[in-house]
Design an enzyme around this catalytic site. Sequence first.
Site, PDB file in Angstrom:
ATOM      1  N   LYS A 174      37.565  33.258  58.232  1.00 23.34           N
ATOM      2  CA  LYS A 174      38.389  34.080  57.350  1.00 23.34           C
ATOM      3  C   LYS A 174      37.670  35.395  57.056  1.00 23.34           C
ATOM      4  O   LYS A 174      36.642  35.419  56.409  1.00 23.34           O
ATOM      5  CB  LYS A 174      38.643  33.358  56.016  1.00 23.34           C
ATOM      6  CG  LYS A 174      39.731  34.043  55.207  1.00 23.34           C
ATOM      7  CD  LYS A 174      39.768  33.622  53.762  1.00 23.34           C
ATOM      8  CE  LYS A 174      38.930  34.498  52.872  1.00 23.34           C
ATOM      9  NZ  LYS A 174      39.306  35.917  52.821  1.00 23.34           N
ATOM     10  N   GLY A 227      28.866  37.161  50.965  1.00 15.76           N
ATOM     11  CA  GLY A 227      29.700  37.794  49.949  1.00 15.76           C
ATOM     12  C   GLY A 227      28.957  37.887  48.644  1.00 15.76           C
ATOM     13  O   GLY A 227      27.720  37.878  48.614  1.00 15.76           O
ATOM     14  N   THR A 231      30.699  34.140  43.972  1.00 14.10           N
ATOM     15  CA  THR A 231      31.490  33.348  44.936  1.00 14.10           C
ATOM     16  C   THR A 231      30.573  32.356  45.650  1.00 14.10           C
ATOM     17  O   THR A 231      30.945  31.203  45.876  1.00 14.10           O
ATOM     18  CB  THR A 231      32.179  34.267  45.978  1.00 14.10           C
ATOM     19  OG1 THR A 231      32.759  35.373  45.318  1.00 14.10           O
ATOM     20  CG2 THR A 231      33.230  33.533  46.764  1.00 14.10           C
ATOM     21  N   GLU A 249      24.691  34.038  52.264  1.00 12.01           N
ATOM     22  CA  GLU A 249      24.011  35.334  52.275  1.00 12.01           C
ATOM     23  C   GLU A 249      24.699  36.166  51.206  1.00 12.01           C
ATOM     24  O   GLU A 249      25.862  36.524  51.340  1.00 12.01           O
ATOM     25  CB  GLU A 249      24.158  35.953  53.672  1.00 12.01           C
ATOM     26  CG  GLU A 249      23.028  36.898  53.992  1.00 12.01           C
ATOM     27  CD  GLU A 249      23.341  38.298  53.506  1.00 12.01           C
ATOM     28  OE1 GLU A 249      22.855  38.649  52.409  1.00 12.01           O
ATOM     29  OE2 GLU A 249      24.059  39.015  54.197  1.00 12.01           O
ATOM     30  N   CYS A 283      24.412  45.092  51.748  1.00 10.92           N
ATOM     31  CA  CYS A 283      23.586  44.235  50.891  1.00 10.92           C
ATOM     32  C   CYS A 283      22.106  44.601  51.002  1.00 10.92           C
ATOM     33  O   CYS A 283      21.316  44.280  50.128  1.00 10.92           O
ATOM     34  CB  CYS A 283      23.821  42.768  51.217  1.00 10.92           C
ATOM     35  SG  CYS A 283      23.596  42.394  52.953  1.00 10.92           S
ATOM     36  N   GLU A 384      23.936  44.194  40.836  1.00  9.99           N
ATOM     37  CA  GLU A 384      24.279  44.828  42.107  1.00  9.99           C
ATOM     38  C   GLU A 384      25.485  45.747  41.920  1.00  9.99           C
ATOM     39  O   GLU A 384      26.573  45.296  41.575  1.00  9.99           O
ATOM     40  CB  GLU A 384      24.610  43.753  43.153  1.00  9.99           C
ATOM     41  CG  GLU A 384      24.873  44.349  44.512  1.00  9.99           C
ATOM     42  CD  GLU A 384      25.168  43.314  45.585  1.00  9.99           C
ATOM     43  OE1 GLU A 384      25.966  42.395  45.345  1.00  9.99           O
ATOM     44  OE2 GLU A 384      24.591  43.437  46.688  1.00  9.99           O
TER      45      GLU A 384
HETATM   46  O1  TXE Z   1      33.213  39.516  47.210  1.00 14.69           O
HETATM   47  P1  TXE Z   1      33.674  38.043  47.453  1.00 14.69           P
HETATM   48  P2  TXE Z   1      33.997  40.709  46.533  1.00 14.69           P
HETATM   49  C1  TXE Z   1      28.978  41.752  46.307  1.00 14.69           C
HETATM   50  C2  TXE Z   1      29.153  43.161  45.753  1.00 14.69           C
HETATM   51  C3  TXE Z   1      30.575  43.168  45.355  1.00 14.69           C
HETATM   52  C4  TXE Z   1      30.742  41.766  44.827  1.00 14.69           C
HETATM   53  C5  TXE Z   1      32.155  41.267  44.816  1.00 14.69           C
HETATM   54  O2  TXE Z   1      28.339  43.308  44.622  1.00 14.69           O
HETATM   55  O3  TXE Z   1      30.863  44.120  44.365  1.00 14.69           O
HETATM   56  O4  TXE Z   1      29.989  40.986  45.713  1.00 14.69           O
HETATM   57  O5  TXE Z   1      32.782  41.578  46.041  1.00 14.69           O
HETATM   58  C6  TXE Z   1      36.025  35.258  50.059  1.00 14.69           C
HETATM   59  N1  TXE Z   1      36.612  30.467  48.331  1.00 14.69           N
HETATM   60  N2  TXE Z   1      29.099  41.696  47.757  1.00 14.69           N
HETATM   61  O6  TXE Z   1      34.772  40.256  45.340  1.00 14.69           O
HETATM   62  O7  TXE Z   1      34.830  37.699  46.565  1.00 14.69           O
HETATM   63  C7  TXE Z   1      36.716  36.599  50.083  1.00 14.69           C
HETATM   64  O8  TXE Z   1      38.084  36.458  50.393  1.00 14.69           O
HETATM   65  C8  TXE Z   1      36.355  30.914  49.569  1.00 14.69           C
HETATM   66  C9  TXE Z   1      27.883  41.570  48.480  1.00 14.69           C
HETATM   67  O9  TXE Z   1      34.750  41.400  47.587  1.00 14.69           O
HETATM   68  O10 TXE Z   1      32.463  37.206  47.384  1.00 14.69           O
HETATM   69  C10 TXE Z   1      35.915  37.313  51.141  1.00 14.69           C
HETATM   70  O11 TXE Z   1      36.340  36.899  52.441  1.00 14.69           O
HETATM   71  N3  TXE Z   1      36.226  32.207  49.876  1.00 14.69           N
HETATM   72  C11 TXE Z   1      28.130  41.168  49.865  1.00 14.69           C
HETATM   73  C12 TXE Z   1      34.493  36.798  50.885  1.00 14.69           C
HETATM   74  O12 TXE Z   1      34.661  35.596  50.145  1.00 14.69           O
HETATM   75  C13 TXE Z   1      36.340  33.096  48.877  1.00 14.69           C
HETATM   76  C14 TXE Z   1      29.279  41.752  50.559  1.00 14.69           C
HETATM   77  C15 TXE Z   1      33.612  37.734  50.088  1.00 14.69           C
HETATM   78  O13 TXE Z   1      34.270  38.119  48.917  1.00 14.69           O
HETATM   79  C16 TXE Z   1      36.582  32.692  47.551  1.00 14.69           C
HETATM   80  C17 TXE Z   1      30.443  41.816  49.708  1.00 14.69           C
HETATM   81  C18 TXE Z   1      36.721  31.307  47.298  1.00 14.69           C
HETATM   82  N4  TXE Z   1      36.979  30.822  46.073  1.00 14.69           N
HETATM   83  C19 TXE Z   1      30.310  41.824  48.359  1.00 14.69           C
HETATM   84  N5  TXE Z   1      36.618  33.796  46.779  1.00 14.69           N
HETATM   85  C20 TXE Z   1      26.932  41.042  50.768  1.00 14.69           C
HETATM   86  N6  TXE Z   1      26.115  40.048  50.546  1.00 14.69           N
HETATM   87  O14 TXE Z   1      26.780  41.797  51.709  1.00 14.69           O
HETATM   88  C21 TXE Z   1      36.416  34.859  47.585  1.00 14.69           C
HETATM   89  N7  TXE Z   1      36.254  34.442  48.861  1.00 14.69           N
END
Ligand code: TXE
Length: 480
Positions: A174, A227, A231, A249, A283, A384
């Site tokens: 996904k 992500g 989450t 990660e 990140c 962050e």
């Molecule tokens: O991330 P999410 P978001 C950090 C960065 C950002 C914050 C939130 O600080 O502002 O996270 O970003 C999926 N079950 N990073 O809200 O929600 C979602 O659909 C399963 C750091 O965009 O964590 C997407 O595919 N999946 C980071 C993925 O998780 C779920 C990069 C990431 O989204 C879910 C991005 C659930 N319950 C954001 N909820 C890095 N480490 O590089 C969400 N998702």
Amino acid sequence: MIKILNFIDGQFHEPKDNLWLDNVLPANGEIYSQLPNSNKSDIDFAYQAANKAFPQWSQTDTNQRAKILSKIADLIEQNIEQFAAAESKDNGKPIKLARTVDIPRAASNFRFFAQAITQFSSESHESVGQNAINYTLRKPLGVVACISPWNLPLYLFTWKIAPALAAGNCVIAKPSEVTPMTAYMLGEICQEAGLPGGVLNIVHGEGQTTGQALIEHPEIKAISFTGGTSTGRHIAKLAGSHLKKVSLELGGKNPNIIFADCDYEKMLDTTMRSSFANQGQICLCGSRILVEQSIYEKFKTDFIARTSKLVVSNPENQEADLGALVSQAHMQKVLSYIKLAKQGQGKLLYGGNRVTIENHEKGYYLEPTVIEIDSLNCELNQEEIFGPVVTLMPFSTEEEALQIANSTEYGLSASVWTNDLKRTMKFTQELEAGIIWVNTWMLRDLRTPFGGLKASGMGREGGLEALRFFTETKNVCIQY
Ligand code: TXE
């Protein structure tokens, strides 16, 4: 309007319950495509396809698997312009970045793991004196889930999928609902490369709906996730209760530590990138810049002068250094941190405002922003921000630099700029980070373990670590 579809069992499908989401163009805030908001029925459908494909794919000669994965790499490279344009449009990143970093790396991910699987050996141990030999089999897990974010869409999506497939698993993947386009395009490439139906299934939708259905599926054997940390915590809890394997990660708040004895010009060039590349939405960005007191004022002047020359523009502009942030919600999050500085948590040295681009007035553009802070316990040092915002702080001693560097809950990466060997060794030992760069930043060798300490994650990706994650060991002991 483009309709993005799920890729299941080798074919494109509309979502079973006909639920759709809008996909917005960050460059101008317009809706330009729709994507499925897939639910449990779509995940079940994908699972059945993946499960059906597993016996054959897991038994496919590794050379044959490698051949198909290499073909996918070739096809991504052959279509680099289309992929780069789509990635830049969907995410808001400058086209030149998508062309030189994101898409080439997506191809490299497939090529690397195509080769790595042919070199993946298992261990054997002779039990001397007991007339026995042990050997360890490494078996694919079955159907696994890969969930990726929006900041490096195809780059991170393929970073998970490629090792999972190479190791013989079938995948339900996904991408982020904010940047689904290049993952959608990957489906066609898989068809053309001859990847058997069901081996890779790409399902689109929101985290709460599609992601949640995927991680709750009882038969999914492992979840590889990149992500946000909150989450990640949620996924870890759920995976724990089902005893699924999980690799996380997560976020970072990485220190970029600059000593007076460094190669100053190289440091300054690299610090521009590590601060603002991809609008700071990586990140690994060095969002906390710590500078030795003796060069602090000089650095501040030079860094701000360079920052003021960065071009913020629409992502299609070949001259753009920074494009648009990925979404309105994310831009608001970043602005909320800038507001803290304006309210006195830090001193705003440069930037801090939205940028209006002609003919793109509704796009999500921000100035690169530099904030000076003097406290470790404030949000600006601890949380962050994930945007084109860096903080500056001086330090006087090595101990002080280490204390500041290690003062957050995160531990993803760190950079150190020095030519002193003893200091280098001390910092590489004492910094709390999973990835440490000395006199460089984001120089990647795909064989190396990649991941973070503390709240930055669990487990490692990359090289053999990824192949180990996507396999289960079985030890065999034969006495003769
Ligand atoms: O991330 P999410 P978001 C950090 C960065 C950002 C914050 C939130 O600080 O502002 O996270 O970003 C999926 N079950 N990073 O809200 O929600 C979602 O659909 C399963 C750091 O965009 O964590 C997407 O595919 N999946 C980071 C993925 O998780 C779920 C990069 C990431 O989204 C879910 C991005 C659930 N319950 C954001 N909820 C890095 N480490 O590089 C969400 N998702």
